[in-house]
Design a protein around this motif. Sequence first.
Motif, mmCIF file in Angstrom:
data_model
loop_
_atom_site.group_PDB
_atom_site.id
_atom_site.type_symbol
_atom_site.label_atom_id
_atom_site.label_comp_id
_atom_site.label_asym_id
_atom_site.label_seq_id
_atom_site.Cartn_x
_atom_site.Cartn_y
_atom_site.Cartn_z
ATOM 1 N N SER A 29 0.835 -1.199 0.000
ATOM 2 C CA SER A 29 0.000 0.000 0.000
ATOM 3 C C SER A 29 0.871 1.252 0.000
ATOM 4 O O SER A 29 1.932 1.288 0.636
ATOM 5 C CB SER A 29 -0.898 0.006 1.239
ATOM 6 O OG SER A 29 -1.702 1.168 1.268
ATOM 7 N N GLY A 30 0.431 2.271 -0.744
ATOM 8 C CA GLY A 30 1.172 3.522 -0.810
ATOM 9 C C GLY A 30 2.324 3.505 -1.781
ATOM 10 O O GLY A 30 3.126 4.454 -1.816
ATOM 11 N N MET A 31 2.408 2.445 -2.596
ATOM 12 C CA MET A 31 3.528 2.289 -3.518
ATOM 13 C C MET A 31 3.045 2.244 -4.967
ATOM 14 O O MET A 31 1.901 1.900 -5.255
ATOM 15 C CB MET A 31 4.295 1.000 -3.213
ATOM 16 C CG MET A 31 4.809 0.884 -1.794
ATOM 17 S SD MET A 31 6.208 1.973 -1.444
ATOM 18 C CE MET A 31 7.554 1.040 -2.219
ATOM 19 N N ALA A 32 3.960 2.595 -5.865
ATOM 20 C CA ALA A 32 3.753 2.426 -7.301
ATOM 21 C C ALA A 32 4.843 1.531 -7.845
ATOM 22 O O ALA A 32 5.994 1.590 -7.408
ATOM 23 C CB ALA A 32 3.782 3.770 -8.015
ATOM 24 N N ARG A 33 4.485 0.676 -8.792
ATOM 25 C CA ARG A 33 5.477 -0.167 -9.475
ATOM 26 C C ARG A 33 5.839 0.532 -10.783
ATOM 27 O O ARG A 33 4.958 0.916 -11.565
ATOM 28 C CB ARG A 33 4.926 -1.561 -9.701
ATOM 29 C CG ARG A 33 5.912 -2.554 -10.281
ATOM 30 C CD ARG A 33 5.530 -3.978 -9.891
ATOM 31 N NE ARG A 33 5.832 -4.233 -8.486
ATOM 32 C CZ ARG A 33 5.393 -5.305 -7.801
ATOM 33 N NH1 ARG A 33 4.622 -6.193 -8.404
ATOM 34 N NH2 ARG A 33 5.729 -5.473 -6.536
ATOM 35 N N GLU A 72 1.863 -0.418 -12.224
ATOM 36 C CA GLU A 72 0.938 -0.998 -11.242
ATOM 37 C C GLU A 72 0.813 -0.042 -10.064
ATOM 38 O O GLU A 72 1.781 0.606 -9.657
ATOM 39 C CB GLU A 72 1.456 -2.359 -10.764
ATOM 40 C CG GLU A 72 0.502 -3.089 -9.832
ATOM 41 C CD GLU A 72 1.034 -4.444 -9.378
ATOM 42 O OE1 GLU A 72 0.486 -4.972 -8.393
ATOM 43 O OE2 GLU A 72 1.976 -4.959 -10.015
ATOM 44 N N LEU A 73 -0.400 0.052 -9.513
ATOM 45 C CA LEU A 73 -0.658 0.839 -8.314
ATOM 46 C C LEU A 73 -1.300 -0.058 -7.266
ATOM 47 O O LEU A 73 -2.167 -0.882 -7.584
ATOM 48 C CB LEU A 73 -1.575 2.024 -8.627
ATOM 49 C CG LEU A 73 -0.955 3.133 -9.496
ATOM 50 C CD1 LEU A 73 -2.048 4.030 -10.052
ATOM 51 C CD2 LEU A 73 0.042 3.944 -8.683
ATOM 52 N N ALA A 74 -0.885 0.120 -6.004
ATOM 53 C CA ALA A 74 -1.402 -0.748 -4.952
ATOM 54 C C ALA A 74 -2.806 -0.354 -4.530
ATOM 55 O O ALA A 74 -3.584 -1.207 -4.084
ATOM 56 C CB ALA A 74 -0.461 -0.707 -3.749
ATOM 57 N N LEU A 103 4.602 6.523 -3.353
ATOM 58 C CA LEU A 103 3.903 7.534 -4.142
ATOM 59 C C LEU A 103 4.372 8.938 -3.801
ATOM 60 O O LEU A 103 4.422 9.820 -4.666
ATOM 61 C CB LEU A 103 2.392 7.418 -3.907
ATOM 62 C CG LEU A 103 1.715 6.152 -4.422
ATOM 63 C CD1 LEU A 103 0.263 6.117 -3.958
ATOM 64 C CD2 LEU A 103 1.796 6.068 -5.939
ATOM 65 N N GLU A 104 4.740 9.152 -2.547
ATOM 66 C CA GLU A 104 5.159 10.496 -2.118
ATOM 67 C C GLU A 104 6.477 10.931 -2.753
ATOM 68 O O GLU A 104 6.831 12.110 -2.698
ATOM 69 C CB GLU A 104 5.282 10.535 -0.595
ATOM 70 C CG GLU A 104 6.347 9.600 -0.050
ATOM 71 C CD GLU A 104 6.295 9.441 1.456
ATOM 72 O OE1 GLU A 104 7.298 9.009 2.041
ATOM 73 O OE2 GLU A 104 5.233 9.740 2.054
ATOM 74 N N ASN A 105 7.207 9.995 -3.365
ATOM 75 C CA ASN A 105 8.480 10.325 -4.012
ATOM 76 C C ASN A 105 8.317 10.747 -5.468
ATOM 77 O O ASN A 105 9.301 11.133 -6.109
ATOM 78 C CB ASN A 105 9.434 9.120 -3.985
ATOM 79 C CG ASN A 105 9.959 8.814 -2.599
ATOM 80 O OD1 ASN A 105 9.485 9.359 -1.616
ATOM 81 N ND2 ASN A 105 10.943 7.931 -2.519
#
Length: 300
Positions: A29-33, A72-74, A103-105
């Motif tokens: 969660s909160g991550m992007a691939r 991909e998005l969680a 995502l915040e990066n």
Amino acid sequence: MKTTVLIAHEYGQPEVLNLESHSLPTLASGMARIQVKAAGINPIDARRMTGEFKHAQLPQTFGTEFAGVIVELADANTTWKIGDEVLGSGGSFTHATVIDVPLENLIRKPQNIEWNIAGSLAGAAQTAMTILDEMGPAQSLLVHGGSGGVGSILIQLAIEKGMNVVATASEKNQQHLQALGATPVVYGEGLIQRLHSIHPEKFDASIDMSGNEDATQASLATVKSGGFMGSIAGRKLSSSQIRPVWVKRNINNLQHVVDGVADGRFDWSVSREYPFENAQEAYTDVLTGHTKGKSVLVFQ
């Protein structure tokens, strides 16, 4: 999904680097691939490889900045979508074909910035902005080793703030410094005398990119009492008056530099590009130093 990662199971020269295929875990969660298109190489990457700077346990992975495409998005997300072109700082590493990034990066990649430029921005941009934030107000700045990635953007950011900048580099990079707006000086024997001749008044601040003794002594001799003296070299220096500066990630600082590159206010130079499969060659070249701008790994 699988990724191919640059990894080293021991310290040493570039021959310790290997490309290995790994399966990625479920996206948190909160991550992007991200499918990586380009990733900058910084001197700290090569120094970690050799073991001079031991930042993580073996085996170790590399890279702090990237540009690529979200695959991909969680979580359900109104800001980002699959297919968005982005750049930023990595999560754990960026020298890989596919990476997971908070995502915040992320910030959007401007359409008029090429992948090789976009992938080399985040590390140097945020480091340069950190230096200026920690330095505080100054009218004059001495930059040791100003022709590399951090030095090149730092010079431009300092001039944007109205500073008078003097920067050192090798003989072959003097014109590059001048084009950026700095007064160029050749480093090496006699540096202090050359600095006094070019800038008789004491500098308000200095920043050292190399961590060598010549730079240390030159700062001590030419910066005013109470002035800021910093180093991003990550090496133990002979004087405690020169404080280490470590990059602080700040998305607003990064956006400022990216916007400046996109609209032409800032010049950004990528001097060397390497296919990912030639990573050993890239790291060999980074170890030699004397770079102008950034070196970048590019991905198919």
